[in-house]
Design an enzyme around this catalytic site. Sequence first.
Site, PDB file in Angstrom:
ATOM      1  CE  LYS A 277       3.453  46.036  36.025  1.00 61.83           C
ATOM      2  NZ  LYS A 277       3.101  47.059  36.859  1.00 61.83           N
TER       3      LYS A 277
ATOM      4  CG  HIS B 203       4.756  42.015  36.758  1.00 64.15           C
ATOM      5  ND1 HIS B 203       5.418  42.354  35.691  1.00 64.15           N
ATOM      6  CD2 HIS B 203       5.047  42.435  37.926  1.00 64.15           C
ATOM      7  CE1 HIS B 203       6.715  42.928  36.444  1.00 64.15           C
ATOM      8  NE2 HIS B 203       6.406  43.406  37.754  1.00 64.15           N
TER       9      HIS B 203
END
Length: 237
Positions: A138, A134
Amino acid sequence: MNIGLVGYGKMGQAIEQILIERGHQVSKKITIDNLRELNDIKPDNTDVVIEFTSPESAFNNISTCLTNGVPVVSGSTGWLDRFAEVEALVDSKKGGFFYASNYSLGVNIFFKLNEYLAKLMNGRAYDSSMVETHHIQKLDAPSGTAITLAEGMMKQLDGKTAWVNEKTNDASKIGIVSERIENVPGTHDVSYSSEIDTITISHVAHSRKGFALGAVLAAEWLVGKSGVFSMNDLLEL
């Protein structure tokens, strides 16, 4: 509909764009800078709230809205140790709560494919593992999507009783490696490896639009319902 946004990061902004495209009004935008205004979200000004925030604030945001009588669609991860408390609050308030670790239609199909592959691989000489990648913003690891994938695998794989956020040689655990790279919306790779070969299935998100659209569809669907719901209910999977 009048829809409140609790959390206005990249996901909240993508959701706002789709709300406007679909003819909805944004009744309130709550960020860390105006968190006190969360209590101003009430049924007379907001039909439903879409909440995408941090693991630290999600439970308070959700419970405040539910206590005020406003249904909530949440995509926040990292707070699920308190999920039972939310279920109890929904029951006591006769409210509506919709939760998914991932709102993408493709990901939810991937969840089902993942469970089916795990069922096929059960008892065979392959070990399972996962890599999730990600964007660097995040905060939680592993991703909620990765945890959902691991839980689906554990339902089907005899002897797999837990997941760990690292590579592992423990045959009872599923190892999840978390990578954070700039400008990656979300990639999940599930692998089964033996001495002979490796089987891998992947889901690669190209943008946040699929996640945002799924959250808006969930909000439209939730209004007027009471109980706790998921993407399986929305998509009839």
